[in-house]
Design a protein around this motif. Sequence first.
Motif, PDB file in Angstrom:
ATOM      1  N   PRO A  20       2.574  -1.525   8.038  1.00  0.00           N
ATOM      2  CA  PRO A  20       3.421  -1.019   6.952  1.00  0.00           C
ATOM      3  C   PRO A  20       4.787  -0.552   7.430  1.00  0.00           C
ATOM      4  O   PRO A  20       5.781  -0.656   6.711  1.00  0.00           O
ATOM      5  N   ALA A  21       4.865  -0.025   8.666  1.00  0.00           N
ATOM      6  CA  ALA A  21       6.116   0.539   9.172  1.00  0.00           C
ATOM      7  C   ALA A  21       7.204  -0.505   9.371  1.00  0.00           C
ATOM      8  O   ALA A  21       8.357  -0.164   9.623  1.00  0.00           O
ATOM      9  N   GLN A  22       6.832  -1.777   9.238  1.00  0.00           N
ATOM     10  CA  GLN A  22       7.847  -2.826   9.337  1.00  0.00           C
ATOM     11  C   GLN A  22       8.919  -2.628   8.268  1.00  0.00           C
ATOM     12  O   GLN A  22      10.102  -2.862   8.504  1.00  0.00           O
ATOM     13  N   THR A  23       8.501  -2.181   7.062  1.00  0.00           N
ATOM     14  CA  THR A  23       9.459  -1.930   5.983  1.00  0.00           C
ATOM     15  C   THR A  23       9.404  -0.498   5.461  1.00  0.00           C
ATOM     16  O   THR A  23      10.362  -0.022   4.860  1.00  0.00           O
ATOM     17  N   PHE A  24       8.288   0.189   5.668  1.00  0.00           N
ATOM     18  CA  PHE A  24       8.149   1.560   5.177  1.00  0.00           C
ATOM     19  C   PHE A  24       7.830   2.483   6.344  1.00  0.00           C
ATOM     20  O   PHE A  24       6.697   2.555   6.810  1.00  0.00           O
ATOM     21  N   GLN A  25       8.863   3.210   6.818  1.00  0.00           N
ATOM     22  CA  GLN A  25       8.679   4.078   7.987  1.00  0.00           C
ATOM     23  C   GLN A  25       8.065   5.427   7.611  1.00  0.00           C
ATOM     24  O   GLN A  25       7.563   6.146   8.470  1.00  0.00           O
ATOM     25  N   GLY A  26       8.150   5.795   6.342  1.00  0.00           N
ATOM     26  CA  GLY A  26       7.474   7.001   5.870  1.00  0.00           C
ATOM     27  C   GLY A  26       8.160   8.295   6.255  1.00  0.00           C
ATOM     28  O   GLY A  26       9.378   8.362   6.425  1.00  0.00           O
ATOM     29  N   TYR A  27       7.341   9.330   6.426  1.00  0.00           N
ATOM     30  CA  TYR A  27       7.848  10.677   6.683  1.00  0.00           C
ATOM     31  C   TYR A  27       7.590  11.059   8.140  1.00  0.00           C
ATOM     32  O   TYR A  27       6.534  10.766   8.692  1.00  0.00           O
ATOM     33  N   PHE A  28       8.543  11.743   8.725  1.00  0.00           N
ATOM     34  CA  PHE A  28       8.486  12.091  10.143  1.00  0.00           C
ATOM     35  C   PHE A  28       7.330  13.056  10.421  1.00  0.00           C
ATOM     36  O   PHE A  28       7.222  14.117   9.802  1.00  0.00           O
ATOM     37  N   ASN A  29       6.457  12.653  11.355  1.00  0.00           N
ATOM     38  CA  ASN A  29       5.312  13.483  11.777  1.00  0.00           C
ATOM     39  C   ASN A  29       4.440  13.941  10.610  1.00  0.00           C
ATOM     40  O   ASN A  29       3.902  15.044  10.615  1.00  0.00           O
ATOM     41  N   ASN A  30       4.310  13.103   9.598  1.00  0.00           N
ATOM     42  CA  ASN A  30       3.486  13.457   8.442  1.00  0.00           C
ATOM     43  C   ASN A  30       2.744  12.210   7.966  1.00  0.00           C
ATOM     44  O   ASN A  30       3.103  11.595   6.962  1.00  0.00           O
ATOM     45  N   SER A  31       1.716  11.850   8.700  1.00  0.00           N
ATOM     46  CA  SER A  31       0.976  10.623   8.388  1.00  0.00           C
ATOM     47  C   SER A  31       0.254  10.718   7.052  1.00  0.00           C
ATOM     48  O   SER A  31       0.098   9.718   6.346  1.00  0.00           O
ATOM     49  N   LYS A  32      -0.170  11.930   6.675  1.00  0.00           N
ATOM     50  CA  LYS A  32      -0.874  12.095   5.402  1.00  0.00           C
ATOM     51  C   LYS A  32       0.042  11.768   4.222  1.00  0.00           C
ATOM     52  O   LYS A  32      -0.338  11.032   3.304  1.00  0.00           O
ATOM     53  N   ALA A  33       1.262  12.329   4.248  1.00  0.00           N
ATOM     54  CA  ALA A  33       2.215  12.051   3.170  1.00  0.00           C
ATOM     55  C   ALA A  33       2.637  10.586   3.185  1.00  0.00           C
ATOM     56  O   ALA A  33       2.828   9.972   2.129  1.00  0.00           O
ATOM     57  N   THR A  34       2.771  10.019   4.376  1.00  0.00           N
ATOM     58  CA  THR A  34       3.144   8.610   4.490  1.00  0.00           C
ATOM     59  C   THR A  34       2.069   7.717   3.887  1.00  0.00           C
ATOM     60  O   THR A  34       2.353   6.830   3.076  1.00  0.00           O
ATOM     61  N   GLU A  35       0.828   7.951   4.264  1.00  0.00           N
ATOM     62  CA  GLU A  35      -0.282   7.139   3.748  1.00  0.00           C
ATOM     63  C   GLU A  35      -0.440   7.337   2.238  1.00  0.00           C
ATOM     64  O   GLU A  35      -0.867   6.419   1.523  1.00  0.00           O
ATOM     65  N   GLY A  36      -0.059   8.519   1.743  1.00  0.00           N
ATOM     66  CA  GLY A  36      -0.167   8.793   0.315  1.00  0.00           C
ATOM     67  C   GLY A  36       0.754   7.942  -0.534  1.00  0.00           C
ATOM     68  O   GLY A  36       0.556   7.827  -1.747  1.00  0.00           O
ATOM     69  N   LYS A  37       1.783   7.355   0.085  1.00  0.00           N
ATOM     70  CA  LYS A  37       2.693   6.475  -0.650  1.00  0.00           C
ATOM     71  C   LYS A  37       2.262   5.016  -0.597  1.00  0.00           C
ATOM     72  O   LYS A  37       2.912   4.153  -1.192  1.00  0.00           O
ATOM     73  N   ILE A  38       1.168   4.738   0.135  1.00  0.00           N
ATOM     74  CA  ILE A  38       0.685   3.361   0.268  1.00  0.00           C
ATOM     75  C   ILE A  38      -0.560   3.176  -0.585  1.00  0.00           C
ATOM     76  O   ILE A  38      -1.504   3.959  -0.518  1.00  0.00           O
ATOM     77  N   LEU A  39      -0.551   2.156  -1.400  1.00  0.00           N
ATOM     78  CA  LEU A  39      -1.691   1.816  -2.256  1.00  0.00           C
ATOM     79  C   LEU A  39      -2.329   0.544  -1.705  1.00  0.00           C
ATOM     80  O   LEU A  39      -1.634  -0.458  -1.501  1.00  0.00           O
ATOM     81  N   ARG A  40      -3.622   0.601  -1.459  1.00  0.00           N
ATOM     82  CA  ARG A  40      -4.305  -0.549  -0.851  1.00  0.00           C
ATOM     83  C   ARG A  40      -5.315  -1.170  -1.818  1.00  0.00           C
ATOM     84  O   ARG A  40      -5.748  -0.524  -2.768  1.00  0.00           O
TER      85      ARG A  40
END
Length: 659
Positions: free
Chosen positions: A457-477
């Motif tokens: 996912p980080a290829q296009t969505f780098q997310g939030y710095f040092n916050n994997s929970k918030a980052t994963e929360g923006k991804i729908l699988r």
Amino acid sequence: MPMPQLPPLPDVPLHIAAPAIATSLAYLNAKWSFFYDWNLVRSLVKMTAKTRWAEYRDRLNLFYVLEQHALSSSTANHPFIVYNGRTWTFHEAYETTLRYGAWFKKTYGIKPREIVAMDFMNSSTFVFMWLGLWSIGAVPAFINYNLTGKPLTHSVKVSTSRLLFVDEEVRRCFPPQQLEIFSSPDFRDGKGNVEVVFFTPEVEAQILQTEPTREDDSVRAGRIGRDMAMLIYTSGTTGLPKPAIVSWQKCWSGSLFVSNWMSLKKTDRLFTCMPLYHSSAAILAFITCLMSGVTIIVGHRFSARNFWKEVRDNDATVIQYVGETMRYLLAVPPEKDPQTGEDLDKKNNVRMAFGNGLRPDIWNRVKERFNIGTIAEFYAATEGTSGTWNLSSNDFAAGAIGRNGTIARLVLGRGIAFVEVDHETESPWRDPKTGFCKQVPRGEPGELLYAIDPVDPAQTFQGYFNNSKATEGKILRDVFTKGDAWFRTGDMIRWDKEGRWYFSDRIGDTFRWKSENVSTNEVAEVLGGHPDVHEANVYGVALPHHDGRAGCAAIVFKNQGHAVDPSVVVPEPSQETLNSLASHVLRQLPRFAAPLFLRVTHEVMTTGNNKPQKHILRTEGVDPSRVSDKDRLYWLRGDKYVPFEKKDWDRLNGGQVKL
């Protein structure tokens, strides 16, 4: 049997054929938006090619773009930054940047890839600190200068920075107790304290006396597209701000696309007074100007009364807006030249207004009053993977946040989806049998999703710095097939059959009342169409003994606006105004969508980017003991708005009122 010979086609004179062909092409272009799409696709192709070439050459750091302009004879002396009456050419900006970078390294030993926090208002200093950090390979973290207390502490802490540079002008946000928190040796989770450096005139003098030394390319080397260029924080309207990773790829793609899409020319002068700590001004204004060699005029902060004077004085050709900026400009009385009587609102060289959040109810009023030919409206998020774009010079796409034709739909179509949402759970609805989401029919609102690589996912969505929970929360699988992945925008968007995109609502803003979904954005547009309403912020409030949420609107009437002292009780609107407003909403909205409550206030709470805040309003609801005693509450009884008082709240609490 020989084929029968058809009679030859008659020769059509060119003066007859040419208009007919032109008319046919114009019709096809209008129907399929060929030329418009060509501009979109061309911009995307240029953006992609240049970004990949920069990565291949190991020149992603935008310091190299500044250097190229500064050392080229064609651009070295071209005005780059204008602030507070002073102009820096590209070469002057380059030399100043080198001084800042050398000072950072010499005085504080800042290393490549190190994150450095900066809390500054808009200024030339903000820009030179930012570019100076890039020149030595460091990463700036932009702190919102409005923050104090817990949000400020949190923002600095999650940046992991050991240094915080602070504008003297925001020193008031740093009382002794705040500085004591930062000085704690345990502040950075056992890694030491944060050193706070106030940017005084003495500090600036030291920097400008530093030798302009260019660091070796090795300090900026080895960057790839997904690497962090800077940290920009979310607005924090529903919680503490989160630092979004802004990658080099996003800096390049966003700025290159906008430059080509708006057809910026070297003669353009772009004015922004939107906060540089946010991506709209930082990436899509400043970096766009840097990338395209265009002059940027930096305003210190937004002032509705001084906005057009700054535009005229600086000969701006493009202006930037965000949120309700344009509504505030419309609220200022028309300005006339005291000598000639000339309409100063129209006396400007602005060819385009560029930004996001211009509401449909004032779109054409803005164009007409300020003589602006083109609106360049976009929709995007700092942490998002893409955006939508609407370059509008006529009424066809007025009010739309994006627009595309057949070609762009074929190119982009597979990467986007609009899915049905369960507004109770605030999540995309899933089929009980298959577990998959459901796309909404064309023209109906659904949550906008962007496809991302499920494995990486980080290829296009780098997310939030040092916050994997918030980052994963923006991804729908597992959205449409097992194993797929999509980025959640959190916004309800309507894509009509003509290729226009309209913002419907933020998920969480849409509420259910009387078993119906109500879009706060649509209700706000209706309210904004009333002649006495200056601004309306609509939200749902929980009521005792009732399911769902009832509609409430925080209203600022035109006859009060910002002219009234906010320390006194807001003036009571006339019953005639209230009756007219009730009639207006009941005529244009179904009964369940008409705001049941009004909160008449001095001004609508906004973020630093002029975007309405709802979180506090929702929390306070319509409980008179929680609502400011400066505001006035009303509720809809029959077909009239009448005062809502403590006795009425007590009746609601006692279950004596059925709405």
